[in-house]
Motif scaffolding. Sequence first.
Motif, PDB file in Angstrom:
ATOM      1  N   GLY A  25      -7.599   7.590 -11.007  1.00 18.25           N
ATOM      2  CA  GLY A  25      -8.387   7.809  -9.804  1.00 18.25           C
ATOM      3  C   GLY A  25      -7.891   7.053  -8.590  1.00 18.25           C
ATOM      4  N   ALA A  26      -8.733   7.081  -7.534  1.00 18.35           N
ATOM      5  CA  ALA A  26      -8.359   6.460  -6.266  1.00 18.35           C
ATOM      6  C   ALA A  26      -9.586   5.878  -5.578  1.00 18.35           C
ATOM      7  N   PHE A  27      -9.363   4.822  -4.828  1.00 18.73           N
ATOM      8  CA  PHE A  27     -10.407   4.181  -4.032  1.00 18.73           C
ATOM      9  C   PHE A  27     -10.229   4.587  -2.581  1.00 18.73           C
ATOM     10  N   GLN A  28     -11.318   5.072  -1.966  1.00 18.02           N
ATOM     11  CA  GLN A  28     -11.269   5.460  -0.561  1.00 18.02           C
ATOM     12  C   GLN A  28     -12.527   4.970   0.146  1.00 18.02           C
ATOM     13  N   LEU A  29     -12.345   4.536   1.384  1.00 16.57           N
ATOM     14  CA  LEU A  29     -13.491   4.164   2.203  1.00 16.57           C
ATOM     15  C   LEU A  29     -14.142   5.418   2.761  1.00 16.57           C
ATOM     16  N   LYS A  30     -15.459   5.328   2.983  1.00 20.70           N
ATOM     17  CA  LYS A  30     -16.202   6.495   3.455  1.00 20.70           C
ATOM     18  C   LYS A  30     -17.115   6.106   4.612  1.00 20.70           C
ATOM     19  N   GLY A  31     -17.549   7.116   5.369  1.00 24.09           N
ATOM     20  CA  GLY A  31     -18.531   6.920   6.429  1.00 24.09           C
ATOM     21  C   GLY A  31     -18.094   5.915   7.472  1.00 24.09           C
ATOM     22  N   GLU A  32     -18.970   4.953   7.790  1.00 24.04           N
ATOM     23  CA  GLU A  32     -18.680   3.961   8.817  1.00 24.04           C
ATOM     24  C   GLU A  32     -17.482   3.084   8.431  1.00 24.04           C
ATOM     25  N   ALA A  33     -17.344   2.822   7.135  1.00 25.61           N
ATOM     26  CA  ALA A  33     -16.208   2.022   6.694  1.00 25.61           C
ATOM     27  C   ALA A  33     -14.893   2.769   6.922  1.00 25.61           C
ATOM     28  N   LYS A  34     -14.905   4.081   6.769  1.00 26.20           N
ATOM     29  CA  LYS A  34     -13.707   4.887   7.014  1.00 26.20           C
ATOM     30  C   LYS A  34     -13.344   4.858   8.498  1.00 26.20           C
ATOM     31  N   ALA A  35     -14.353   4.944   9.360  1.00 25.23           N
ATOM     32  CA  ALA A  35     -14.096   4.854  10.797  1.00 25.23           C
ATOM     33  C   ALA A  35     -13.536   3.485  11.157  1.00 25.23           C
ATOM     34  N   GLU A  36     -14.046   2.447  10.521  1.00 28.59           N
ATOM     35  CA  GLU A  36     -13.525   1.104  10.732  1.00 28.59           C
ATOM     36  C   GLU A  36     -12.068   1.007  10.272  1.00 28.59           C
ATOM     37  N   GLN A  37     -11.739   1.660   9.167  1.00 28.25           N
ATOM     38  CA  GLN A  37     -10.366   1.674   8.664  1.00 28.25           C
ATOM     39  C   GLN A  37      -9.415   2.282   9.695  1.00 28.25           C
ATOM     40  N   LEU A  72      -7.694  -2.155 -15.824  1.00 31.56           N
ATOM     41  CA  LEU A  72      -8.006  -0.812 -15.357  1.00 31.56           C
ATOM     42  C   LEU A  72      -7.824  -0.788 -13.841  1.00 31.56           C
ATOM     43  N   VAL A  73      -7.033   0.161 -13.360  1.00 36.34           N
ATOM     44  CA  VAL A  73      -6.657   0.184 -11.948  1.00 36.34           C
ATOM     45  C   VAL A  73      -6.785   1.589 -11.377  1.00 36.34           C
ATOM     46  N   GLU A  74      -6.741   1.662 -10.050  1.00 33.47           N
ATOM     47  CA  GLU A  74      -6.730   2.955  -9.362  1.00 33.47           C
ATOM     48  C   GLU A  74      -5.904   2.823  -8.091  1.00 33.47           C
ATOM     49  N   ARG A  75      -5.566   3.943  -7.480  1.00 35.83           N
ATOM     50  CA  ARG A  75      -4.778   3.909  -6.247  1.00 35.83           C
ATOM     51  C   ARG A  75      -5.640   3.434  -5.075  1.00 35.83           C
ATOM     52  N   THR A  76      -4.996   2.775  -4.140  1.00 40.93           N
ATOM     53  CA  THR A  76      -5.597   2.502  -2.847  1.00 40.93           C
ATOM     54  C   THR A  76      -4.469   2.499  -1.823  1.00 40.93           C
ATOM     55  N   THR A  77      -4.772   2.127  -0.591  1.00 45.71           N
ATOM     56  CA  THR A  77      -3.752   2.135   0.458  1.00 45.71           C
ATOM     57  C   THR A  77      -3.712   0.794   1.173  1.00 45.71           C
ATOM     58  N   PHE A  78      -2.585   0.538   1.822  1.00 51.98           N
ATOM     59  CA  PHE A  78      -2.430  -0.699   2.569  1.00 51.98           C
ATOM     60  C   PHE A  78      -3.450  -0.776   3.708  1.00 51.98           C
ATOM     61  N   SER A  79      -3.716   0.353   4.367  1.00 49.74           N
ATOM     62  CA  SER A  79      -4.687   0.338   5.471  1.00 49.74           C
ATOM     63  C   SER A  79      -6.094   0.026   4.970  1.00 49.74           C
ATOM     64  N   ALA A  80      -6.440   0.496   3.769  1.00 52.02           N
ATOM     65  CA  ALA A  80      -7.740   0.154   3.191  1.00 52.02           C
ATOM     66  C   ALA A  80      -7.811  -1.339   2.917  1.00 52.02           C
ATOM     67  N   TYR A  81      -6.694  -1.917   2.468  1.00 56.95           N
ATOM     68  CA  TYR A  81      -6.671  -3.350   2.220  1.00 56.95           C
ATOM     69  C   TYR A  81      -6.807  -4.143   3.515  1.00 56.95           C
ATOM     70  N   ILE A  82      -6.034  -3.781   4.539  1.00 57.90           N
ATOM     71  CA  ILE A  82      -6.107  -4.475   5.823  1.00 57.90           C
ATOM     72  C   ILE A  82      -7.545  -4.456   6.350  1.00 57.90           C
ATOM     73  N   LYS A  95     -22.315  -1.484   1.398  1.00 55.36           N
ATOM     74  CA  LYS A  95     -22.253  -0.375   0.447  1.00 55.36           C
ATOM     75  C   LYS A  95     -20.821  -0.005   0.075  1.00 55.36           C
ATOM     76  N   SER A  96     -19.863  -0.668   0.701  1.00 54.76           N
ATOM     77  CA  SER A  96     -18.455  -0.363   0.435  1.00 54.76           C
ATOM     78  C   SER A  96     -17.816  -1.491  -0.344  1.00 54.76           C
ATOM     79  N   GLY A  97     -16.972  -1.169  -1.295  1.00 58.45           N
ATOM     80  CA  GLY A  97     -16.213  -2.192  -2.009  1.00 58.45           C
ATOM     81  C   GLY A  97     -14.956  -2.567  -1.247  1.00 58.45           C
ATOM     82  N   ARG A  98     -14.242  -3.546  -1.759  1.00 57.52           N
ATOM     83  CA  ARG A  98     -12.958  -3.935  -1.186  1.00 57.52           C
ATOM     84  C   ARG A  98     -11.819  -3.128  -1.818  1.00 57.52           C
TER      85      ARG A  98
END
Length: 281
Positions: A25-37, A72-82, A95-98
């Motif tokens: 799977g993959a981790f993605q930010l959503k909603g306001e957190a996605k706009a912040e990303q 146990l791991v999943e994909r994420t992105t550098f921009s999500a980390y930043i 409501k959002s994880g890291r």
Amino acid sequence: MVSQRFAEEHYLFVPASSVRCLQSGAFQLKGEAKAEQEKIWSEFAAKRPPAFDGQLLRLKSFAAEEHSLTLLVERTTFSAYITTRAPEFINAFPKSGRADPLGLTVLVVSRDGKLVLTQRSLSAEQNPGAIYFIGGYAEPSKIDGDVDLFGEAAREVKEEVGIDDLDLDRTWVIGLAYDPVYCHPELFFLAQSELSEQEIVEKSASAVDRQEAHNLYFAPLELALSQKSGNLSDLPKTWSYDRGVNFAKRHIEAAGDQGAALDRSQQERMPDLFVPNIHLR
């Protein structure tokens, strides 16, 4: 068995051959957190034009037993980390994880008993000019399934300092800890090279990512683990350096205790215990 999402600090005594990493799977930010990303990444990329929003590996959970480790791991992105690495992020977006990308730190011991240290580039985005070991972030596989974390660690070592002879059967995983400043988990390896200090210096000159280190240093293992840094004492140390020294010291002390308890046939079946008779003051 210990099972949790991440460890603030968890000592491990696990042969690298007994580590399994399962990606799904993959981790993605959503909603306001996605706009912040999108906002944060736009600002970050404007300040650092070479920045690349690459794929990283997010640690979801781990389970550690006496001599084995499963992650146990999943994909994420550098921009999500930043976006999520600031300590206050969770308060702003509860409501959002890291993104929690899995970092890898490798402590390499040369044939002549020297611990390989690097000084980070003076222009590095994190900890510029500080003393470190070798490492980077693990990258995901193209498809879900097993990820070779030892292979990822060995790749980082080869790219940064040219050491190309790390052996799975001569490598230990010695700790897992959570960086409280840059907010991500870090897995620590202790590996033996058959190259001498001089041979490593020669190979490092042509390493692909040699520019990531401003300087390369070698410290006698016992001196480094006693935390007497000699002529490096005035240089700042990274969080990963301090954690790595503590994990390595505990590993060698435990190796001596466990090695003494094994008979000769058992010792031959175990990976190298890294100078179990070393005396640390």
